[in-house]
Design a protein around this motif. Sequence first.
Motif: not given
Lengths: 203, 317
Positions: B191-192, B195, B218, B220, B242-244, B246
Motif C-alpha cells: 500500500r505505502h 517513504d 503506518h 498495518h 491490519l492490512r492482510k 500486504n
Amino acid sequence: MYLSKGLGVILCVMFTIAGANFAWAADKKSEKVTDPVLAGFIENAKAYVELRTKIEKDLPPLKDKEGAEEINAHQRTVRMKIAAARSGARRGSLFTPEVTASLKRILDGDLRGPDGKMARTTMTEESPAHVACKVNAAYPSNEPVSTVPPDLLQKLPQLPDNLEYRFSKRGDLILRDAKANMIVDCLPGAVSTVKKSPETKTE
Amino acid sequence: MKYARVFNFFVLILGISVWGAAAADPLLAQDEPRCEIRLPNEKDSIRFAVAGDAGTGGSKQRDVARQMTLCHAVFPFEFVLMPGDNLYGSEKPKDYRTKFEEPFADLLKAEVKFYAALGNHDNPEQRFYKNFNMEGERYYSFEKGPVQFVALDSTYMSPEQLEWAEKELRGSNKKWKIVFFHHPIYSSGGRHGSDLELRKVLEPLFVQYGVDVVIAGHEHFYERIRPQKEITYFTSGAAGKLRKGNVEKTDLTAASFDTDRSFMLIEVTGDTLHFQSVSRTGQTVDSGTVTAREAERPKAADAKPTGSNREKRGENP
C-alpha cells in the motif's frame, strides 16, 4: 619573517573561507524571505499567531499532562475565539494573488518530473477527500492529514509557531493552525493530484 | 416432552455455536491464554513494548491489549512506544477512553507508561495528553539507562524539526539510540512502501550519529528489514489495524507477519537488543537480537575494513 608571512597567508585564507561560509549560511537562512511578497506573507502569518497567543493568554494554559476533556475544550474554545476575532477573513486573506503566484512557483518547481510525482503522491495520499476549502472551519478531525515532503518544506517559507502547510486529496493547499485545528486559509487546486491504484482492504 | 426436546435442540445449537466461535478465533480456542517469552527477561535491563496504529477501539485492538497484559505479567516491561495513529477517527474525550484508556486499562493500572509519536491520523494536541508522555511537544526525546529514545513527527518534517533531531542525536553519548516515528523509510508494504522523501533527509542523520534501531508504524503489519547501513528497521503498525497480505516480500524483508494483529516486546541488555514480535493470539512471529553499532565499531587499534558486520547481519549490498 617567513614564518609571520606564512601565518598571515594562512589567516587570510581562513578568514576568507569563514567569511564565505558565513555568507553562504546567511544566504541559506534568508533564501526563503528574499521574495518580498513571501516575506509579507510570513509577517501576516506572524500576526495571526500573535492573535492566537493573545486569545490563549485569556484561557487556562494547557500543561503537558492534561486530560482529554481539557485538551478538547481548549482547542474548541481557541478555534471559536479565533473564528470570532477574524470573522471577516475570507479565502485569500493570507494567500493573496501575489502570494499565490510565488507559492505556485515553488510548488510547480518542486513537484515537476518523476520525483515530483512521487512527492505529490506522498502529499495527497490518505489526505482528506472532502475537506472544505473554507476559512475558519475546523480541519476535519476524523480524517488523516497529508504528509508534506521534507524537501518541499525546505523550499516553502517557514511558518511560525504551529502553522503548517497541508494538502487535500484534490490538491488544495491548506494553511492549518495545528493548535486550533483550524483552516486559516486555503488555496484550491494548488497542486495537480496523482491517480492512485485502488486501496488495499484494511480491517 | 415436546418442550424438553425443543430445549435440548436449542442447547445443542448453542453449544455448536460456542464451539464454532472458539474454533474460529484462536484467542478463544486457547485453553489457557499465555505469553511465551523468548527474551532474557533480566531484572536490570530496559524492557519495553511497541504498539503501532493501535487506536481503533475495536475488539481486535482489545485482544492485542489483553495479550500485551498477559506478556506484562511474565515480562514486566516498563513502557510502551506508540509510533503513531494512536487514535483513529474523531478525538473527542470519549474516543480517548474507548480507543486508548479502556483497551489498555490493565497496563495503565500497572503503571506502564506510554510514549507516543504522532501519525497521520493524530491531532497534534495529543502532545498534551497525560498518558502519551510527550511533554507537550510534537517531537521529543527521553532516556532510559543506556538508551536514548527520540520520537519524531514524520507527517511534518520541517527544517526546524530536522535541526532539532540532528542536535539531539549528535549530543547524545548513549550506547543505544532508538528513533521512532510513524512513516517507515524502509518497507515492503504494497500500500505505502518506503517513504523515500523522508529517507533522503533522515537516513544521513541516522547513519552519521549512530542510530541503532528505527521503529515505525503506518503499514498495518509487522516487518523487520535487513539492516540498512548497519541500522535495523522495524515496522510495527498492526496493534489495531491490519492490512492482510500486504507485505510484498522484497530483498528488504528479513521477517514479516501480515495475517493478524501484532505487537513487539524489546529488551536491551548491555550491547544487545533482544526483540520478539507477538501476534494477537500470542504466537511468536519473529525474534532475534541486534548488536549496538557502538559495540560493533572496530577500535582504532584493530580497525580492519572487512565489512564483516554487513555479512553477519545480512545487510543488503
